[in-house]
Design an enzyme around this catalytic site. Structure first.
Site, PDB file in Angstrom:
ATOM      1  N   ILE A  14      -8.959 -30.843  18.980  1.00 25.95           N
ATOM      2  CA  ILE A  14      -9.680 -31.993  18.601  1.00 25.95           C
ATOM      3  C   ILE A  14      -8.751 -33.016  18.396  1.00 25.95           C
ATOM      4  CG2 ILE A  14     -11.319 -32.903  16.970  1.00 25.95           C
ATOM      5  CD1 ILE A  14     -12.404 -30.096  16.550  1.00 25.95           C
ATOM      6  N   ASN A  34       2.845 -27.258  14.211  1.00 29.57           N
ATOM      7  CA  ASN A  34       4.035 -26.216  14.513  1.00 29.57           C
ATOM      8  C   ASN A  34       3.561 -25.609  15.801  1.00 29.57           C
ATOM      9  OD1 ASN A  34       1.594 -24.836  13.917  1.00 29.57           O
ATOM     10  ND2 ASN A  34       2.377 -23.666  12.192  1.00 29.57           N
ATOM     11  N   SER A 127     -16.294 -27.712   8.344  1.00 29.09           N
ATOM     12  CA  SER A 127     -17.128 -27.120   9.495  1.00 29.09           C
ATOM     13  C   SER A 127     -18.478 -26.769   9.128  1.00 29.09           C
ATOM     14  CB  SER A 127     -16.332 -25.925   9.812  1.00 29.09           C
ATOM     15  OG  SER A 127     -17.115 -25.147  10.659  1.00 29.09           O
ATOM     16  N   TYR A 151     -12.597 -17.721   7.009  1.00 28.81           N
ATOM     17  CA  TYR A 151     -12.399 -19.081   7.700  1.00 28.81           C
ATOM     18  C   TYR A 151     -13.494 -20.124   7.148  1.00 28.81           C
ATOM     19  CZ  TYR A 151     -13.039 -22.889  10.732  1.00 28.81           C
ATOM     20  OH  TYR A 151     -13.076 -24.358  11.347  1.00 28.81           O
ATOM     21  N   LYS A 155     -12.503 -23.295   4.230  1.00 29.11           N
ATOM     22  CA  LYS A 155     -12.939 -24.801   4.166  1.00 29.11           C
ATOM     23  C   LYS A 155     -13.720 -25.176   2.876  1.00 29.11           C
ATOM     24  CE  LYS A 155     -11.158 -25.588   8.706  1.00 29.11           C
ATOM     25  NZ  LYS A 155     -10.122 -26.745   8.617  1.00 29.11           N
ATOM     26  N   TYR A 179     -17.931 -30.459  11.113  1.00 26.44           N
ATOM     27  CA  TYR A 179     -18.205 -30.519  12.497  1.00 26.44           C
ATOM     28  C   TYR A 179     -19.080 -29.539  12.952  1.00 26.44           C
ATOM     29  CZ  TYR A 179     -13.375 -32.541  12.425  1.00 26.44           C
ATOM     30  OH  TYR A 179     -12.199 -33.121  12.426  1.00 26.44           O
ATOM     31  N   ASN A 181     -20.528 -27.993  16.695  1.00 23.93           N
ATOM     32  CA  ASN A 181     -19.971 -27.211  17.954  1.00 23.93           C
ATOM     33  C   ASN A 181     -19.295 -28.017  18.903  1.00 23.93           C
ATOM     34  OD1 ASN A 181     -21.759 -25.333  16.740  1.00 23.93           O
ATOM     35  ND2 ASN A 181     -21.149 -23.870  17.973  1.00 23.93           N
ATOM     36  N   LEU A 202     -18.429 -20.089  23.225  1.00 22.40           N
ATOM     37  CA  LEU A 202     -19.177 -20.038  24.215  1.00 22.40           C
ATOM     38  C   LEU A 202     -18.440 -20.945  25.442  1.00 22.40           C
ATOM     39  CD1 LEU A 202     -21.910 -19.201  25.559  1.00 22.40           C
ATOM     40  CD2 LEU A 202     -23.070 -21.204  24.381  1.00 22.40           C
ATOM     41  N   GLY A 297     -22.619 -11.828  11.965  1.00 22.15           N
ATOM     42  CA  GLY A 297     -22.422 -12.914  11.231  1.00 22.15           C
ATOM     43  C   GLY A 297     -23.073 -14.317  11.839  1.00 22.15           C
TER      44      GLY A 297
HETATM   45  P1  NAD Z   1      -6.810 -26.277  17.297  1.00 24.64           P
HETATM   46  O1  NAD Z   1      -6.253 -24.637  16.955  1.00 24.64           O
HETATM   47  O2  NAD Z   1      -7.061 -26.523  18.672  1.00 24.64           O
HETATM   48  O3  NAD Z   1      -5.832 -27.275  16.676  1.00 24.64           O
HETATM   49  C1  NAD Z   1      -5.294 -26.785  15.406  1.00 24.64           C
HETATM   50  C2  NAD Z   1      -3.794 -27.226  15.504  1.00 24.64           C
HETATM   51  O4  NAD Z   1      -3.254 -27.008  14.190  1.00 24.64           O
HETATM   52  C3  NAD Z   1      -3.163 -26.471  16.269  1.00 24.64           C
HETATM   53  O5  NAD Z   1      -2.320 -27.460  17.394  1.00 24.64           O
HETATM   54  C4  NAD Z   1      -1.987 -25.621  15.530  1.00 24.64           C
HETATM   55  O6  NAD Z   1      -0.922 -25.454  16.256  1.00 24.64           O
HETATM   56  C5  NAD Z   1      -1.955 -26.496  14.355  1.00 24.64           C
HETATM   57  N1  NAD Z   1      -1.359 -25.785  13.228  1.00 24.64           N
HETATM   58  C6  NAD Z   1      -2.232 -24.897  12.637  1.00 24.64           C
HETATM   59  N2  NAD Z   1      -1.482 -24.508  11.451  1.00 24.64           N
HETATM   60  C7  NAD Z   1      -0.564 -25.402  11.069  1.00 24.64           C
HETATM   61  C8  NAD Z   1       0.370 -25.646  10.264  1.00 24.64           C
HETATM   62  N3  NAD Z   1       0.511 -24.801   9.168  1.00 24.64           N
HETATM   63  N4  NAD Z   1       1.438 -26.627  10.544  1.00 24.64           N
HETATM   64  C9  NAD Z   1       1.278 -27.265  11.337  1.00 24.64           C
HETATM   65  N5  NAD Z   1       0.395 -27.384  12.462  1.00 24.64           N
HETATM   66  C10 NAD Z   1      -0.510 -26.157  12.292  1.00 24.64           C
HETATM   67  O7  NAD Z   1      -8.181 -26.444  16.556  1.00 24.64           O
HETATM   68  P2  NAD Z   1      -9.308 -27.571  16.904  1.00 24.64           P
HETATM   69  O8  NAD Z   1     -10.259 -26.984  17.339  1.00 24.64           O
HETATM   70  O9  NAD Z   1      -8.748 -28.771  17.426  1.00 24.64           O
HETATM   71  O10 NAD Z   1      -9.701 -27.602  15.210  1.00 24.64           O
HETATM   72  C11 NAD Z   1      -9.054 -28.715  14.640  1.00 24.64           C
HETATM   73  C12 NAD Z   1      -9.773 -28.366  13.050  1.00 24.64           C
HETATM   74  O11 NAD Z   1     -11.107 -28.948  13.162  1.00 24.64           O
HETATM   75  C13 NAD Z   1      -9.201 -27.195  12.489  1.00 24.64           C
HETATM   76  O12 NAD Z   1      -9.116 -27.524  11.144  1.00 24.64           O
HETATM   77  C14 NAD Z   1     -10.606 -26.611  12.546  1.00 24.64           C
HETATM   78  O13 NAD Z   1     -10.781 -25.656  11.606  1.00 24.64           O
HETATM   79  C15 NAD Z   1     -11.695 -27.550  12.341  1.00 24.64           C
HETATM   80  N6  NAD Z   1     -13.073 -27.252  13.037  1.00 24.64           N
HETATM   81  C16 NAD Z   1     -13.019 -26.865  14.465  1.00 24.64           C
HETATM   82  C17 NAD Z   1     -14.136 -26.576  15.097  1.00 24.64           C
HETATM   83  C18 NAD Z   1     -14.128 -26.054  16.592  1.00 24.64           C
HETATM   84  O14 NAD Z   1     -14.962 -25.621  17.071  1.00 24.64           O
HETATM   85  N7  NAD Z   1     -12.914 -26.492  17.186  1.00 24.64           N
HETATM   86  C19 NAD Z   1     -15.242 -26.666  14.344  1.00 24.64           C
HETATM   87  C20 NAD Z   1     -15.246 -26.984  13.062  1.00 24.64           C
HETATM   88  C21 NAD Z   1     -14.186 -27.181  12.431  1.00 24.64           C
HETATM   89  C1  UD1 Z   2     -18.289 -21.026  15.752  1.00 21.02           C
HETATM   90  C2  UD1 Z   2     -17.759 -20.463  14.728  1.00 21.02           C
HETATM   91  C3  UD1 Z   2     -17.909 -21.226  13.304  1.00 21.02           C
HETATM   92  C4  UD1 Z   2     -17.534 -22.626  13.568  1.00 21.02           C
HETATM   93  C5  UD1 Z   2     -18.240 -23.229  14.989  1.00 21.02           C
HETATM   94  C6  UD1 Z   2     -17.769 -24.252  15.493  1.00 21.02           C
HETATM   95  C7  UD1 Z   2     -17.988 -18.018  14.915  1.00 21.02           C
HETATM   96  C8  UD1 Z   2     -18.720 -16.656  14.377  1.00 21.02           C
HETATM   97  N1  UD1 Z   2     -18.311 -19.204  14.254  1.00 21.02           N
HETATM   98  O1  UD1 Z   2     -19.544 -20.855  15.862  1.00 21.02           O
HETATM   99  O2  UD1 Z   2     -17.388 -20.702  12.208  1.00 21.02           O
HETATM  100  O3  UD1 Z   2     -17.877 -23.565  12.705  1.00 21.02           O
HETATM  101  O4  UD1 Z   2     -17.820 -22.110  16.100  1.00 21.02           O
HETATM  102  O5  UD1 Z   2     -17.421 -24.707  16.480  1.00 21.02           O
HETATM  103  O6  UD1 Z   2     -17.037 -17.989  15.680  1.00 21.02           O
HETATM  104  N2  UD1 Z   2     -21.936 -16.658  22.217  1.00 21.02           N
HETATM  105  C9  UD1 Z   2     -22.395 -15.880  23.370  1.00 21.02           C
HETATM  106  N3  UD1 Z   2     -21.269 -15.246  23.757  1.00 21.02           N
HETATM  107  C10 UD1 Z   2     -20.066 -15.653  23.716  1.00 21.02           C
HETATM  108  C11 UD1 Z   2     -19.876 -16.510  22.878  1.00 21.02           C
HETATM  109  C12 UD1 Z   2     -20.808 -16.938  22.241  1.00 21.02           C
HETATM  110  O7  UD1 Z   2     -23.597 -15.605  23.330  1.00 21.02           O
HETATM  111  O8  UD1 Z   2     -19.314 -15.037  24.429  1.00 21.02           O
HETATM  112  C13 UD1 Z   2     -23.086 -17.300  21.672  1.00 21.02           C
HETATM  113  C14 UD1 Z   2     -23.052 -17.242  20.136  1.00 21.02           C
HETATM  114  O9  UD1 Z   2     -23.772 -16.035  19.617  1.00 21.02           O
HETATM  115  C15 UD1 Z   2     -23.487 -18.296  19.623  1.00 21.02           C
HETATM  116  C16 UD1 Z   2     -23.407 -19.396  20.627  1.00 21.02           C
HETATM  117  O10 UD1 Z   2     -23.176 -18.800  21.646  1.00 21.02           O
HETATM  118  O11 UD1 Z   2     -25.057 -18.398  19.519  1.00 21.02           O
HETATM  119  C17 UD1 Z   2     -22.265 -20.441  20.055  1.00 21.02           C
HETATM  120  O12 UD1 Z   2     -20.982 -19.552  19.714  1.00 21.02           O
HETATM  121  P1  UD1 Z   2     -19.449 -20.255  19.629  1.00 21.02           P
HETATM  122  O13 UD1 Z   2     -19.271 -20.962  20.645  1.00 21.02           O
HETATM  123  O14 UD1 Z   2     -18.785 -19.068  19.288  1.00 21.02           O
HETATM  124  O15 UD1 Z   2     -19.964 -20.969  18.310  1.00 21.02           O
HETATM  125  P2  UD1 Z   2     -20.654 -20.403  16.855  1.00 21.02           P
HETATM  126  O16 UD1 Z   2     -20.717 -19.066  16.683  1.00 21.02           O
HETATM  127  O17 UD1 Z   2     -21.962 -21.499  16.577  1.00 21.02           O
END
Ligand code: NAD
Ligand code: UD1
Length: 340
Positions: A14, A34, A127, A151, A155, A179, A181, A202, A297
């Site tokens: 992101i 990092n 999240s 996790y 948050k 956020y 998904n 997914l 979960g």
């Molecule tokens: P990502 O893992 O791709 O990016 C996170 C980045 O942070 C990585 O580049 C990692 O190297 C860096 N990082 C981790 N710990 C660090 C540290 N201690 N010091 C410096 N860098 C560090 O994840 P993302 O999908 O881009 O997510 C970004 C943020 O959004 C996260 O906080 C995540 O929890 C939150 N979030 C993500 C999702 C999702 O589905 N992708 C959903 C909800 C919330």
């Molecule tokens: C995941 C995280 C959640 C986070 C969210 C944000 C988990 C358990 N939860 O949610 O904490 O906030 O991402 O992006 O990881 N699915 C399948 N087969 C697969 C993978 C997923 O059927 O191989 C289904 C899952 O059961 C779910 C949906 O697809 O119903 C989406 O799954 P996923 O992409 O992992 O996201 P979340 O579980 O919603």
């Protein structure tokens, strides 16, 4: 004068998309990461898509107070977008200390350094995980919060830290973005999601099936109380999410002393089968799948009520589920091995 924005975790999924939007909007960006879950190659790709002379990169861990302080002393930072965290739910259950340590301690060090340098504007990546098993859908920001894994708790705990900090000192400006998904990729196909090893989520899993790296998708559960029996989520294009961060910065600039929590989702739920069908349309291939038992979960339905973000940020999502799948496929097919 352009503002200087510190982006933690900026080479991640992101963060990288957000940096492109920030640079193209004229901000100067200082990115710290990092590289624990991202690759340095991302920076070359960002440079192809935006004015990279406005981007500085520091490879550091945000827990390293001295290194982070150095970044603040070298740059006149106006605001921080804080993405850096570990995010794999399953891994957080196996290694809770690793998750609490990185996500909480790292974030605390960041706030302390911000305070020292009198930088008091922060946008924090929270999240939908903080809603646990939601009582109803669509989910509003005032619904009860709870987490079902370390996790999610990391948050939730940091959200509380931010609330307490703002209570104690009302000169802080804080926006917590929850956020749903995030999926999809930049339309160029140059940057996208590059999970380590077998994907947990997914969309990256479906993409890897489509590109031939995985044989079939396991669908977790087909007897949920939903129209087709598979679970429903609110998939949001990562570029829509990135733009939400720019509007969040605008909001903080215009509203001193804010403390706000906003959902970033489309407000629409899609089932796993709907995502598969949209992806098949996007890539022109069949996605083989098998039904297996539910993942522990997982909840049946999780989608946002994004009204508050729509109103307060003047933010509206643009991209359809089909476009999300097209962009995920464009990225995956051009980069079958991610950035490697
Ligand atoms: P990502 O893992 O791709 O990016 C996170 C980045 O942070 C990585 O580049 C990692 O190297 C860096 N990082 C981790 N710990 C660090 C540290 N201690 N010091 C410096 N860098 C560090 O994840 P993302 O999908 O881009 O997510 C970004 C943020 O959004 C996260 O906080 C995540 O929890 C939150 N979030 C993500 C999702 C999702 O589905 N992708 C959903 C909800 C919330
Ligand atoms: C995941 C995280 C959640 C986070 C969210 C944000 C988990 C358990 N939860 O949610 O904490 O906030 O991402 O992006 O990881 N699915 C399948 N087969 C697969 C993978 C997923 O059927 O191989 C289904 C899952 O059961 C779910 C949906 O697809 O119903 C989406 O799954 P996923 O992409 O992992 O996201 P979340 O579980 O919603």
């Amino acid at each position: 004068m352009s503002q200087n924005i510190l982006v933690t975790g900026g080479t991640g999924y992101i963060g990288s998309h957000t940096i492109i939007e920030l640079l193209n909007a004229g901000y100067n960006v200082i990115c710290v990461d990092n590289l624990s879950n991202s690759k340095i190659e991302v920076l070359d790709r960002i440079a192809q898509l935006s004015p990279s002379e406005k981007l500085k990169f520091y490879q550091l861990d945000i827990q390293d107070r001295a290194a982070l302080s150095q970044v603040f002393s070298e740059n006149n930072i106006d605001a921080v977008i804080h993405f850096a965290a570990f995010k794999a739910v399953g891994e957080s259950v196996l290694h809770p200390l690793k998750y609490y340590h990185n996500n909480i301690i790292g974030s605390l060090v960041l706030l302390e350094v911000m305070q020292k340098y009198q930088v008091k504007k922060i946008v924090f990546s929270s999240s939908a995980a903080v809603y646990g098993e939601p009582a109803a859908t669509p989910i509003r920001e005032d619904f009860p919060t709870f987490a079902t894994n370390p996790y999610g708790f990391s948050k939730l705990v940091f959200e509380q830290v931010l609330d307490d900090l703002r209570k104690a000192d009302d000169t802080w400006c804080i926006l917590k973005l929850r956020y749903f998904n995030p999926v999809g990729a930049h339309s160029s196909g140059l940057i996208g999601e590059d999970p380590n090893g077998i994907p947990n989520n997914l969309m990256p899993y479906i993409s890897q099936v489509a590109v031939g790296k995985c044989k079939y998708l396991n669908i977790f559960g087909n007897d949920y109380p939903t129209p087709d029996g598979t679970a429903i989520r609110d998939y949001i294009h990562v570029v829509d999410l990135a733009i939400g961060h720019l509007l969040a910065l605008d909001y903080l600039n215009k509203h001193a002393k804010s403390l706000l929590t906003l959902n970033l989702g489309t407000g629409m739920g899609h089932s796993v089968l709907e995502v598969i069908h949209a992806f098949e349309e996007a890539c022109g291939k069949k996605i083989p799948y098998k039904f297996v038992s539910k993942r522990s979960g997982d909840v049946a339905k999780c989608y946002a009520d994004p009204t508050l973000a729509n109103q307060l940020l003047s933010w509206k999502t643009q991209f359809s589920l089909l476009q999300m799948c097209c962009d995920s496929w464009n990225w995956q097919s051009k980069n079958p091995n991610g950035y490697a």
